[in-house]
Design an enzyme around this catalytic site. Structure first.
Site, short mmCIF file in Angstrom:
data_model
loop_
_atom_site.label_atom_id
_atom_site.label_comp_id
_atom_site.label_asym_id
_atom_site.label_seq_id
_atom_site.Cartn_x
_atom_site.Cartn_y
_atom_site.Cartn_z
CG HIS A 68 -2.03 -1.00 1.11
ND1 HIS A 68 -2.53 -1.67 2.20
CD2 HIS A 68 -2.71 -1.45 0.03
CE1 HIS A 68 -3.51 -2.48 1.78
NE2 HIS A 68 -3.62 -2.37 0.48
CD GLU B 223 -0.92 0.75 4.51
OE1 GLU B 223 -0.27 -0.30 4.63
OE2 GLU B 223 -2.15 0.75 4.30
CG HIS C 237 -0.33 -3.74 5.42
ND1 HIS C 237 -1.02 -3.34 4.32
CD2 HIS C 237 0.21 -4.95 5.10
CE1 HIS C 237 -0.91 -4.24 3.37
NE2 HIS C 237 -0.17 -5.24 3.81
CD GLU D 198 -3.01 -3.19 9.21
OE1 GLU D 198 -2.46 -2.09 9.04
OE2 GLU D 198 -3.69 -3.76 8.35
ZN LIG Z 1 -2.08 -1.56 4.18
#
Ligand SMILES: [Zn+2]
Length: 424
Positions: free
Chosen positions: A175, A178, A307, A383
Protein backbone atom coordinates in the site's frame (compact mmCIF):
# COMPACT_ATOMS: atom_id res chain seq x y z
CA UNK A 1 25.40 24.74 -27.66
CA UNK A 2 25.75 27.12 -24.72
CA UNK A 3 21.97 27.47 -24.67
CA UNK A 4 21.63 23.69 -24.59
CA UNK A 5 23.99 23.43 -21.61
CA UNK A 6 22.09 26.22 -19.89
CA UNK A 7 18.82 24.40 -20.57
CA UNK A 8 20.16 21.11 -19.26
CA UNK A 9 21.50 22.95 -16.23
CA UNK A 10 18.13 24.55 -15.56
CA UNK A 11 16.36 21.24 -16.02
CA UNK A 12 18.71 19.54 -13.59
CA UNK A 13 18.23 22.29 -11.01
CA UNK A 14 14.48 21.97 -11.53
CA UNK A 15 14.55 18.21 -11.04
CA UNK A 16 16.71 18.42 -7.94
CA UNK A 17 14.47 21.10 -6.50
CA UNK A 18 11.37 19.03 -7.20
CA UNK A 19 12.95 15.95 -5.63
CA UNK A 20 14.12 17.62 -2.46
CA UNK A 21 11.15 19.79 -1.64
CA UNK A 22 8.95 18.01 0.87
CA UNK A 23 5.40 19.19 1.07
CA UNK A 24 5.52 20.69 -2.44
CA UNK A 25 3.24 18.05 -3.87
CA UNK A 26 0.64 18.73 -6.55
CA UNK A 27 -2.17 17.85 -4.18
CA UNK A 28 -2.17 19.87 -0.97
CA UNK A 29 -4.39 19.65 2.10
CA UNK A 30 -4.12 23.10 3.68
CA UNK A 31 -6.90 23.51 6.27
CA UNK A 32 -8.38 20.13 5.44
CA UNK A 33 -9.76 18.48 8.57
CA UNK A 34 -9.86 14.81 9.48
CA UNK A 35 -13.16 13.85 11.08
CA UNK A 36 -13.67 10.69 13.06
CA UNK A 37 -17.27 9.55 12.90
CA UNK A 38 -18.84 6.83 15.01
CA UNK A 39 -21.41 4.83 13.09
CA UNK A 40 -23.96 3.06 15.25
CA UNK A 41 -26.87 2.07 13.00
CA UNK A 42 -27.40 0.54 9.55
CA UNK A 43 -29.19 3.69 8.48
CA UNK A 44 -26.21 5.88 9.47
CA UNK A 45 -23.95 3.48 7.57
CA UNK A 46 -26.13 3.72 4.48
CA UNK A 47 -26.10 7.52 4.65
CA UNK A 48 -22.32 7.61 5.13
CA UNK A 49 -21.87 5.51 2.01
CA UNK A 50 -23.86 8.11 0.06
CA UNK A 51 -22.27 11.20 1.59
CA UNK A 52 -19.86 11.66 -1.34
CA UNK A 53 -22.88 12.43 -3.56
CA UNK A 54 -23.03 15.95 -2.13
CA UNK A 55 -19.79 16.41 -0.18
CA UNK A 56 -16.25 15.95 -1.52
CA UNK A 57 -14.78 13.51 0.96
CA UNK A 58 -11.80 11.18 1.12
CA UNK A 59 -12.41 8.11 3.25
CA UNK A 60 -9.36 6.82 5.11
CA UNK A 61 -10.93 3.50 6.10
CA UNK A 62 -12.76 0.89 4.12
CA UNK A 63 -16.47 1.12 4.89
CA UNK A 64 -17.37 -2.15 6.60
CA UNK A 65 -20.41 -1.83 8.84
CA UNK A 66 -21.89 -0.12 11.90
CA UNK A 67 -20.25 -0.38 15.32
CA UNK A 68 -17.01 1.23 14.09
CA UNK A 69 -15.36 4.57 13.68
CA UNK A 70 -14.29 5.93 10.30
CA UNK A 71 -11.92 8.75 9.46
CA UNK A 72 -12.72 11.10 6.64
CA UNK A 73 -10.89 14.04 5.15
CA UNK A 74 -12.90 17.09 4.15
CA UNK A 75 -11.69 20.38 2.71
CA UNK A 76 -12.65 23.87 3.98
CA UNK A 77 -15.39 24.24 1.37
CA UNK A 78 -17.44 21.32 2.65
CA UNK A 79 -16.75 21.26 6.39
CA UNK A 80 -19.90 23.17 7.39
CA UNK A 81 -22.20 21.08 5.28
CA UNK A 82 -20.58 17.88 6.53
CA UNK A 83 -21.07 18.91 10.14
CA UNK A 84 -24.70 19.85 9.44
CA UNK A 85 -25.31 16.48 7.77
CA UNK A 86 -23.67 14.55 10.60
CA UNK A 87 -25.72 16.44 13.18
CA UNK A 88 -28.89 15.82 11.20
CA UNK A 89 -28.12 12.07 11.06
CA UNK A 90 -27.20 12.10 14.77
CA UNK A 91 -23.78 10.73 13.91
CA UNK A 92 -21.29 11.38 16.70
CA UNK A 93 -18.08 12.91 15.37
CA UNK A 94 -14.93 14.68 16.41
CA UNK A 95 -12.23 16.53 14.54
CA UNK A 96 -9.01 14.62 15.06
CA UNK A 97 -6.81 16.71 12.76
CA UNK A 98 -7.36 20.47 12.34
CA UNK A 99 -4.92 21.02 9.46
CA UNK A 100 -3.94 17.90 7.56
CA UNK A 101 -1.21 19.64 5.55
CA UNK A 102 0.65 20.54 8.76
CA UNK A 103 0.59 16.89 9.78
CA UNK A 104 1.74 15.74 6.35
CA UNK A 105 4.66 18.17 6.50
CA UNK A 106 5.78 16.64 9.80
CA UNK A 107 5.57 13.14 8.30
CA UNK A 108 7.40 13.99 5.07
CA UNK A 109 10.87 13.35 3.69
CA UNK A 110 13.65 15.12 5.60
CA UNK A 111 17.33 14.72 4.77
CA UNK A 112 17.18 12.25 1.90
CA UNK A 113 20.92 12.31 1.11
CA UNK A 114 21.49 8.88 2.64
CA UNK A 115 19.52 6.11 4.28
CA UNK A 116 18.82 6.22 7.99
CA UNK A 117 15.68 5.71 10.05
CA UNK A 118 14.93 9.14 11.46
CA UNK A 119 13.09 10.37 8.43
CA UNK A 120 11.17 8.88 5.52
CA UNK A 121 12.98 8.44 2.23
CA UNK A 122 12.34 8.43 -1.50
CA UNK A 123 12.40 5.25 -3.55
CA UNK A 124 15.82 6.12 -5.03
CA UNK A 125 17.44 6.46 -1.61
CA UNK A 126 15.88 3.22 -0.35
CA UNK A 127 17.02 1.34 -3.46
CA UNK A 128 20.51 2.88 -3.40
CA UNK A 129 20.89 1.62 0.16
CA UNK A 130 19.69 -1.86 -0.78
CA UNK A 131 22.20 -1.93 -3.66
CA UNK A 132 25.06 -0.77 -1.42
CA UNK A 133 24.34 -3.43 1.19
CA UNK A 134 24.09 -6.07 -1.53
CA UNK A 135 27.43 -5.04 -2.99
CA UNK A 136 29.07 -5.11 0.46
CA UNK A 137 27.95 -8.56 1.64
CA UNK A 138 28.44 -11.88 -0.14
CA UNK A 139 25.66 -13.54 1.82
CA UNK A 140 23.08 -11.20 0.27
CA UNK A 141 21.62 -12.22 -3.04
CA UNK A 142 19.78 -9.36 -4.65
CA UNK A 143 17.74 -9.24 -7.77
CA UNK A 144 15.03 -7.44 -9.63
CA UNK A 145 12.07 -9.78 -9.21
CA UNK A 146 9.92 -7.89 -11.69
CA UNK A 147 8.89 -4.51 -13.04
CA UNK A 148 5.94 -2.39 -11.97
CA UNK A 149 3.28 -1.23 -14.43
CA UNK A 150 5.25 1.98 -15.04
CA UNK A 151 8.50 0.04 -15.42
CA UNK A 152 10.14 0.53 -12.04
CA UNK A 153 12.20 -2.24 -10.44
CA UNK A 154 10.73 -4.41 -7.74
CA UNK A 155 13.73 -5.61 -5.76
CA UNK A 156 14.09 -8.76 -3.72
CA UNK A 157 16.87 -9.51 -1.23
CA UNK A 158 17.73 -12.95 0.11
CA UNK A 159 20.01 -13.17 3.13
CA UNK A 160 21.53 -16.60 3.61
CA UNK A 161 24.62 -17.29 5.71
CA UNK A 162 24.25 -21.03 6.00
CA UNK A 163 22.87 -23.75 3.78
CA UNK A 164 19.92 -25.74 5.04
CA UNK A 165 18.25 -22.81 6.82
CA UNK A 166 14.52 -22.22 6.55
CA UNK A 167 13.33 -18.77 5.53
CA UNK A 168 11.16 -15.90 6.76
CA UNK A 169 9.76 -13.45 4.23
CA UNK A 170 9.19 -9.75 4.99
CA UNK A 171 6.93 -7.81 2.60
CA UNK A 172 6.87 -4.01 2.48
CA UNK A 173 4.73 -1.17 1.13
CA UNK A 174 2.16 -3.00 -0.98
CA UNK A 175 0.00 0.00 0.00
CA UNK A 176 1.65 3.16 -1.29
CA UNK A 177 0.78 5.65 1.47
CA UNK A 178 1.95 3.39 4.31
CA UNK A 179 5.52 4.70 4.37
CA UNK A 180 6.19 3.26 7.82
CA UNK A 181 5.97 -0.19 6.20
CA UNK A 182 9.09 0.02 4.00
CA UNK A 183 10.81 2.10 6.69
CA UNK A 184 10.30 -0.77 9.16
CA UNK A 185 11.14 -3.57 6.73
CA UNK A 186 14.43 -1.84 5.80
CA UNK A 187 15.08 -1.20 9.51
CA UNK A 188 14.72 -4.95 10.14
CA UNK A 189 16.95 -5.82 7.18
CA UNK A 190 19.57 -3.39 8.47
CA UNK A 191 19.40 -5.03 11.90
CA UNK A 192 19.86 -8.46 10.33
CA UNK A 193 22.91 -7.22 8.40
CA UNK A 194 24.56 -4.72 10.74
CA UNK A 195 23.31 -5.21 14.30
CA UNK A 196 25.84 -6.06 16.99
CA UNK A 197 23.12 -7.57 19.17
CA UNK A 198 24.13 -11.25 19.56
CA UNK A 199 20.49 -12.39 19.35
CA UNK A 200 19.99 -10.54 16.06
CA UNK A 201 23.26 -12.00 14.75
CA UNK A 202 22.05 -15.47 15.70
CA UNK A 203 18.74 -14.97 13.89
CA UNK A 204 20.60 -13.86 10.80
CA UNK A 205 22.86 -16.97 11.02
CA UNK A 206 20.20 -19.56 11.73
CA UNK A 207 17.46 -18.41 9.39
CA UNK A 208 17.36 -17.18 5.84
CA UNK A 209 15.56 -13.90 5.29
CA UNK A 210 13.78 -12.87 2.13
CA UNK A 211 12.91 -9.21 1.95
CA UNK A 212 10.82 -7.37 -0.62
CA UNK A 213 10.95 -3.82 0.73
CA UNK A 214 8.80 -2.18 -1.94
CA UNK A 215 6.03 -4.11 -3.70
CA UNK A 216 4.33 -0.97 -5.02
CA UNK A 217 7.05 1.40 -6.33
CA UNK A 218 4.72 3.29 -8.72
CA UNK A 219 2.22 4.07 -5.98
CA UNK A 220 5.05 4.98 -3.60
CA UNK A 221 6.61 7.47 -6.03
CA UNK A 222 3.12 8.89 -6.65
CA UNK A 223 2.69 9.48 -2.90
CA UNK A 224 5.97 11.41 -2.92
CA UNK A 225 5.38 13.47 -6.03
CA UNK A 226 1.65 13.97 -6.46
CA UNK A 227 -0.78 12.67 -3.85
CA UNK A 228 0.41 11.65 -0.38
CA UNK A 229 -2.82 9.72 0.29
CA UNK A 230 -2.57 7.19 -2.56
CA UNK A 231 -3.02 3.50 -1.67
CA UNK A 232 -3.25 1.43 -4.87
CA UNK A 233 -0.84 0.86 -7.75
CA UNK A 234 -1.01 3.13 -10.81
CA UNK A 235 -2.42 1.05 -13.63
CA UNK A 236 -5.45 2.65 -15.34
CA UNK A 237 -8.15 0.20 -14.32
CA UNK A 238 -10.52 0.79 -17.24
CA UNK A 239 -13.17 2.68 -15.25
CA UNK A 240 -14.15 6.33 -15.20
CA UNK A 241 -15.84 8.67 -12.76
CA UNK A 242 -16.64 12.37 -12.86
CA UNK A 243 -12.96 13.29 -12.42
CA UNK A 244 -11.80 11.14 -15.36
CA UNK A 245 -10.02 7.81 -15.71
CA UNK A 246 -9.60 5.75 -12.55
CA UNK A 247 -6.22 4.37 -11.64
CA UNK A 248 -5.05 1.45 -9.63
CA UNK A 249 -6.01 -1.74 -7.92
CA UNK A 250 -5.74 -2.38 -4.19
CA UNK A 251 -3.08 -5.06 -4.53
CA UNK A 252 -3.74 -6.50 -1.09
CA UNK A 253 -7.24 -7.39 -2.35
CA UNK A 254 -6.05 -8.98 -5.61
CA UNK A 255 -4.45 -12.26 -4.44
CA UNK A 256 -6.17 -15.42 -5.53
CA UNK A 257 -7.44 -17.12 -2.40
CA UNK A 258 -11.20 -17.00 -1.76
CA UNK A 259 -11.00 -13.85 -3.88
CA UNK A 260 -14.24 -11.89 -4.19
CA UNK A 261 -15.85 -13.56 -1.21
CA UNK A 262 -17.90 -12.00 1.52
CA UNK A 263 -17.40 -8.33 2.23
CA UNK A 264 -16.59 -7.65 -1.39
CA UNK A 265 -17.07 -4.14 -2.66
CA UNK A 266 -16.73 -4.44 -6.41
CA UNK A 267 -19.26 -1.73 -7.30
CA UNK A 268 -16.78 1.07 -6.64
CA UNK A 269 -13.91 0.56 -9.08
CA UNK A 270 -12.62 4.07 -8.46
CA UNK A 271 -12.31 3.80 -4.69
CA UNK A 272 -9.18 3.03 -2.73
CA UNK A 273 -10.06 -0.60 -2.00
CA UNK A 274 -10.96 -1.84 -5.47
CA UNK A 275 -9.57 -5.37 -5.72
CA UNK A 276 -9.83 -5.72 -9.50
CA UNK A 277 -12.29 -7.42 -11.87
CA UNK A 278 -10.62 -10.74 -11.18
CA UNK A 279 -7.72 -11.96 -9.05
CA UNK A 280 -4.04 -11.84 -10.05
CA UNK A 281 -4.37 -8.99 -12.53
CA UNK A 282 -1.45 -6.84 -11.30
CA UNK A 283 2.12 -7.31 -12.51
CA UNK A 284 3.52 -6.25 -9.16
CA UNK A 285 1.85 -9.04 -7.20
CA UNK A 286 2.45 -11.57 -9.97
CA UNK A 287 6.18 -10.75 -9.67
CA UNK A 288 5.98 -11.23 -5.91
CA UNK A 289 4.10 -14.52 -6.31
CA UNK A 290 6.59 -15.81 -8.89
CA UNK A 291 9.45 -14.87 -6.58
CA UNK A 292 7.85 -16.75 -3.66
CA UNK A 293 7.14 -19.72 -5.93
CA UNK A 294 10.74 -19.77 -7.23
CA UNK A 295 11.86 -21.29 -3.91
CA UNK A 296 11.43 -24.96 -3.03
CA UNK A 297 8.18 -25.85 -1.29
CA UNK A 298 8.64 -25.86 2.46
CA UNK A 299 11.60 -23.44 2.43
CA UNK A 300 9.68 -20.28 3.38
CA UNK A 301 8.07 -20.99 6.76
CA UNK A 302 6.85 -17.55 7.70
CA UNK A 303 5.41 -14.67 5.66
CA UNK A 304 4.96 -11.28 7.27
CA UNK A 305 3.35 -8.35 5.44
CA UNK A 306 3.86 -4.92 7.03
CA UNK A 307 1.11 -2.29 6.93
CA UNK A 308 -0.28 0.71 8.77
CA UNK A 309 -2.04 1.29 11.06
CA UNK A 310 -3.84 0.07 14.21
CA UNK A 311 -1.27 -2.14 15.99
CA UNK A 312 -2.53 -5.57 15.05
CA UNK A 313 -1.02 -8.92 14.18
CA UNK A 314 -3.69 -10.14 11.76
CA UNK A 315 -3.73 -13.86 11.08
CA UNK A 316 -5.55 -15.86 8.39
CA UNK A 317 -8.30 -15.97 7.38
CA UNK A 318 -9.61 -12.71 6.04
CA UNK A 319 -12.47 -14.16 4.02
CA UNK A 320 -14.42 -15.54 6.98
CA UNK A 321 -15.09 -14.92 10.65
CA UNK A 322 -16.48 -18.39 11.28
CA UNK A 323 -13.87 -20.55 9.55
CA UNK A 324 -10.35 -20.71 11.03
CA UNK A 325 -7.05 -22.18 9.80
CA UNK A 326 -6.12 -25.68 11.05
CA UNK A 327 -3.22 -24.36 13.16
CA UNK A 328 -4.98 -21.15 14.23
CA UNK A 329 -4.28 -21.68 17.93
CA UNK A 330 -0.61 -22.23 17.23
CA UNK A 331 -0.47 -19.06 15.15
CA UNK A 332 -2.14 -17.18 17.98
CA UNK A 333 0.55 -18.34 20.42
CA UNK A 334 3.25 -17.13 18.03
CA UNK A 335 1.51 -13.80 17.50
CA UNK A 336 1.14 -13.45 21.29
CA UNK A 337 4.93 -13.77 21.65
CA UNK A 338 5.38 -10.88 19.20
CA UNK A 339 2.75 -8.80 20.96
CA UNK A 340 4.16 -9.35 24.48
CA UNK A 341 7.74 -8.60 23.46
CA UNK A 342 6.84 -5.51 21.42
CA UNK A 343 4.77 -4.10 24.30
CA UNK A 344 7.70 -4.39 26.70
CA UNK A 345 9.76 -1.81 24.82
CA UNK A 346 7.54 1.29 24.73
CA UNK A 347 4.18 -0.06 25.85
CA UNK A 348 2.63 -0.30 22.36
CA UNK A 349 -0.02 -3.00 22.47
CA UNK A 350 -0.55 -5.17 19.40
CA UNK A 351 -3.86 -7.05 19.29
CA UNK A 352 -3.69 -10.40 17.50
CA UNK A 353 -6.20 -12.77 15.91
CA UNK A 354 -7.85 -13.73 12.62
CA UNK A 355 -8.26 -10.68 10.41
CA UNK A 356 -11.85 -11.61 9.49
CA UNK A 357 -12.64 -11.51 13.17
CA UNK A 358 -10.59 -8.53 14.38
CA UNK A 359 -10.72 -6.31 11.38
CA UNK A 360 -13.52 -7.12 8.96
CA UNK A 361 -14.24 -9.84 6.43
CA UNK A 362 -12.32 -9.14 3.25
CA UNK A 363 -10.39 -11.39 0.87
CA UNK A 364 -7.50 -11.23 -1.54
CA UNK A 365 -4.72 -10.37 0.95
CA UNK A 366 -1.14 -11.62 0.61
CA UNK A 367 -1.06 -13.35 4.00
CA UNK A 368 -4.12 -15.50 3.09
CA UNK A 369 -2.59 -16.45 -0.27
CA UNK A 370 0.74 -17.30 1.39
CA UNK A 371 -1.06 -19.50 3.92
CA UNK A 372 -3.81 -20.99 1.79
CA UNK A 373 -2.06 -21.39 -1.57
CA UNK A 374 1.65 -21.61 -0.69
CA UNK A 375 1.09 -23.62 2.52
CA UNK A 376 3.37 -21.37 4.58
CA UNK A 377 2.51 -22.36 8.16
CA UNK A 378 2.79 -18.95 9.83
CA UNK A 379 1.61 -15.87 7.98
CA UNK A 380 0.40 -12.51 9.18
CA UNK A 381 -0.24 -8.87 8.42
CA UNK A 382 1.41 -6.61 10.96
CA UNK A 383 -0.43 -3.32 11.26
CA UNK A 384 2.17 -0.96 12.71
CA UNK A 385 1.70 2.17 14.85
CA UNK A 386 -0.35 3.91 15.81
CA UNK A 387 -3.94 3.42 16.98
CA UNK A 388 -5.34 6.44 15.15
CA UNK A 389 -3.74 9.57 16.59
CA UNK A 390 -1.67 10.11 13.46
CA UNK A 391 -2.94 7.11 11.53
CA UNK A 392 -1.40 6.94 8.07
CA UNK A 393 0.74 10.01 8.75
CA UNK A 394 2.99 8.75 11.51
CA UNK A 395 5.59 11.47 12.19
CA UNK A 396 9.16 10.62 11.19
CA UNK A 397 10.36 10.87 14.78
CA UNK A 398 8.54 7.60 15.54
CA UNK A 399 10.24 5.50 12.82
CA UNK A 400 13.15 4.37 15.00
CA UNK A 401 10.90 3.48 17.93
CA UNK A 402 8.66 1.44 15.65
CA UNK A 403 11.74 -0.32 14.27
CA UNK A 404 13.00 -1.12 17.77
CA UNK A 405 9.68 -2.45 19.08
CA UNK A 406 9.11 -4.55 15.97
CA UNK A 407 12.65 -5.95 16.19
CA UNK A 408 11.88 -7.07 19.77
CA UNK A 409 8.58 -8.56 18.62
CA UNK A 410 10.19 -10.33 15.69
CA UNK A 411 12.89 -11.95 17.85
CA UNK A 412 10.25 -13.36 20.20
CA UNK A 413 8.07 -14.43 17.29
CA UNK A 414 10.85 -16.40 15.58
CA UNK A 415 11.85 -18.10 18.83
CA UNK A 416 8.26 -19.04 19.59
CA UNK A 417 7.72 -20.29 16.03
CA UNK A 418 10.87 -22.42 16.41
CA UNK A 419 9.55 -23.87 19.68
CA UNK A 420 6.21 -24.57 17.97
CA UNK A 421 7.90 -26.53 15.19
CA UNK A 422 7.17 -24.05 12.39
CA UNK A 423 10.71 -24.45 11.02
CA UNK A 424 10.88 -28.27 11.30
ZN1 LIG B 1 -2.08 -1.56 4.18
Amino acid sequence: MRLLILLIGLLTVGLVAAKSAPGRMAVRYDNFKVYQVTIETDLQMEELRKIHEHITVHFLNELAGPGRTYNLIVGPLFQRSLEKTLNFLEIVYKVIVEDLQKLLDEASVGDDSHMEWETYHTLDTIYDWVDQECAAHDYLECKVIGKSHEGRDIKGVRLSKRSGNKAILLEGNIHAMEWISSATVTFLLNQLINSEDPEMQRLSEEYDWIVVPMVNPDGFVYTHEVERLWRKNRRPNGHMNTTGACYGIDMNRNFDYHWGGAGWNIDEPCDHWFGGEEPNTEVEILSLQDFVSSFDDGYIRSYMAFHAYGQYVLLPYGHSNTEFPPNYEQMQRIAAAFSDAAAEVYGSTFTYGASGLLNYVVSGAAKDWAYGVKNIPFTCTVELRDKGTFGFFLPSNQITEVGIEVTAGLKALVNKAQEEGIFD
